[in-house]
Design an enzyme around this catalytic site. Sequence first.
Site, PDB file in Angstrom:
ATOM      1  N   ASP A 272      95.151  61.395 101.149  1.00  0.00           N
ATOM      2  CA  ASP A 272      95.316  59.975 100.799  1.00  0.00           C
ATOM      3  C   ASP A 272      95.641  59.889  99.311  1.00  0.00           C
ATOM      4  O   ASP A 272      94.811  60.248  98.474  1.00  0.00           O
ATOM      5  CB  ASP A 272      94.013  59.226 101.137  1.00  0.00           C
ATOM      6  CG  ASP A 272      94.182  57.712 101.072  1.00  0.00           C
ATOM      7  OD1 ASP A 272      95.124  57.234 100.408  1.00  0.00           O
ATOM      8  OD2 ASP A 272      93.357  57.017 101.686  1.00  0.00           O
TER       9      ASP A 272
ATOM     10  N   ARG B 163      96.541  57.086  97.593  1.00  0.00           N
ATOM     11  CA  ARG B 163      96.559  55.708  97.093  1.00  0.00           C
ATOM     12  C   ARG B 163      95.686  55.509  95.856  1.00  0.00           C
ATOM     13  O   ARG B 163      94.603  56.054  95.759  1.00  0.00           O
ATOM     14  CB  ARG B 163      96.104  54.737  98.194  1.00  0.00           C
ATOM     15  CG  ARG B 163      97.149  54.518  99.247  1.00  0.00           C
ATOM     16  CD  ARG B 163      96.636  53.699 100.399  1.00  0.00           C
ATOM     17  NE  ARG B 163      95.674  54.422 101.220  1.00  0.00           N
ATOM     18  CZ  ARG B 163      95.121  53.958 102.325  1.00  0.00           C
ATOM     19  NH1 ARG B 163      95.403  52.743 102.727  1.00  0.00           N
ATOM     20  NH2 ARG B 163      94.280  54.690 103.029  1.00  0.00           N
TER      21      ARG B 163
HETATM   22  N1  LIG Z   1     100.781  59.981 105.374  1.00  0.00           N
HETATM   23  C1  LIG Z   1     100.562  59.264 106.466  1.00  0.00           C
HETATM   24  N2  LIG Z   1     100.378  57.945 106.308  1.00  0.00           N
HETATM   25  C2  LIG Z   1     100.135  57.227 107.409  1.00  0.00           C
HETATM   26  C3  LIG Z   1     100.080  57.795 108.693  1.00  0.00           C
HETATM   27  N3  LIG Z   1      99.839  56.807 109.572  1.00  0.00           N
HETATM   28  C4  LIG Z   1      99.737  55.683 108.849  1.00  0.00           C
HETATM   29  N4  LIG Z   1      99.924  55.912 107.546  1.00  0.00           N
HETATM   30  C5  LIG Z   1      99.847  54.992 106.416  1.00  0.00           C
HETATM   31  O1  LIG Z   1      98.499  54.697 106.197  1.00  0.00           O
HETATM   32  C6  LIG Z   1      98.388  53.456 105.529  1.00  0.00           C
HETATM   33  C7  LIG Z   1      97.285  52.681 106.205  1.00  0.00           C
HETATM   34  O2  LIG Z   1      96.118  53.410 106.049  1.00  0.00           O
HETATM   35  P1  LIG Z   1      95.071  53.649 107.169  1.00  0.00           P
HETATM   36  O3  LIG Z   1      94.464  54.993 106.934  1.00  0.00           O
HETATM   37  O4  LIG Z   1      95.686  53.385 108.537  1.00  0.00           O
HETATM   38  O5  LIG Z   1      93.985  52.536 106.999  1.00  0.00           O
HETATM   39  P2  LIG Z   1      93.277  52.118 105.636  1.00  0.00           P
HETATM   40  O6  LIG Z   1      94.189  51.215 104.909  1.00  0.00           O
HETATM   41  O7  LIG Z   1      92.771  53.313 104.904  1.00  0.00           O
HETATM   42  O8  LIG Z   1      91.980  51.389 106.178  1.00  0.00           O
HETATM   43  P3  LIG Z   1      91.826  49.960 106.813  1.00  0.00           P
HETATM   44  O9  LIG Z   1      91.589  49.020 105.670  1.00  0.00           O
HETATM   45  O10 LIG Z   1      90.656  50.072 107.688  1.00  0.00           O
HETATM   46  O11 LIG Z   1      93.083  49.641 107.546  1.00  0.00           O
HETATM   47  C8  LIG Z   1      99.748  52.815 105.583  1.00  0.00           C
HETATM   48  O12 LIG Z   1     100.342  52.941 104.294  1.00  0.00           O
HETATM   49  C9  LIG Z   1     100.496  53.668 106.596  1.00  0.00           C
HETATM   50  O13 LIG Z   1     101.888  53.743 106.313  1.00  0.00           O
HETATM   51  C10 LIG Z   1     100.273  59.188 108.815  1.00  0.00           C
HETATM   52  O14 LIG Z   1     100.199  59.769 109.875  1.00  0.00           O
HETATM   53  N5  LIG Z   1     100.521  59.888 107.677  1.00  0.00           N
END
Ligand SMILES: Nc1nc2c(ncn2[C@@H]2O[C@H](COP(=O)(O)OP(=O)(O)OP(=O)(O)O)[C@@H](O)[C@H]2O)c(=O)[nH]1
Length: 198
Positions: free
Chosen positions: A127, A129
């Site tokens: 992650d 971010r």
């Molecule tokens: N690198 C990667 N990013 C992903 C994948 N699937 C979804 N994403 C990205 O993950 C992000 C969303 O994060 P999530 O982990 O689904 O959820 P979160 O934001 O951490 O948590 P919530 O607030 O509960 O939704 C978005 O930017 C998506 O584009 C994947 O398989 N690989």
Amino acid sequence: MSSVTRMAHSKLPTPWGTFTLIGFEEKGTGKDHAALVMGAIDDDLPVLGRIHSECLTGDALFSLRCDCGFQLQAAMENIANEGRGILLYVRQEGRGIGLLNKIQAYNLQDQGKDTVEANVELGFDADMRDYTICADMLRELGVKQMRLMTNNPRKVAAMTEFGIDVVERVPLKEGRNPFNEHYLDTKAGKLGHMFKDE
Ligand SMILES: Nc1nc2c(ncn2[C@@H]2O[C@H](COP(=O)(O)OP(=O)(O)OP(=O)(O)O)[C@@H](O)[C@H]2O)c(=O)[nH]1
Ligand SMILES: [Zn+2]
């Protein structure tokens, strides 16, 4: 100093009500981000909020690989039902690795890797971010306390670290289906997302 500059605003009518759409520019990168606001959010009372990371495939292309589109819709509905709240739409596609790398990660997942293993194989952390800009956007809009809609404890910790008081975590369990079950289970197992009833 704030990491974002407020650039423009307009009305945004949606099926759930009319929001105010506010556009920000991230200093340094020039990336644009958006906030959807409803009601008065600068009155020091806790604000129902969502920090939504961009997911082109889930938010706009109806993908069932993840839960993003379902969460986006539910968050906007919840805000509209309260008549007050904020959704940050943050351009952190693919947890910060960008669309093209995410598509490559999906390809690796088609071959059996999970979401975390795929990122690592591509040379990224699980992650990537950074939530600094989120806290700065909230501050610019006068939000001090939040009821944050998320299953991700890292978002709660990041907001707290950057000076936004998260008085409540509101679970956002939406859109589980046969195509994203494994993905959601991996998030719970490896990234700490909370999907079980507490
Ligand atoms: N690198 C990667 N990013 C992903 C994948 N699937 C979804 N994403 C990205 O993950 C992000 C969303 O994060 P999530 O982990 O689904 O959820 P979160 O934001 O951490 O948590 P919530 O607030 O509960 O939704 C978005 O930017 C998506 O584009 C994947 O398989 N690989
Ligand atoms: Zn998604």
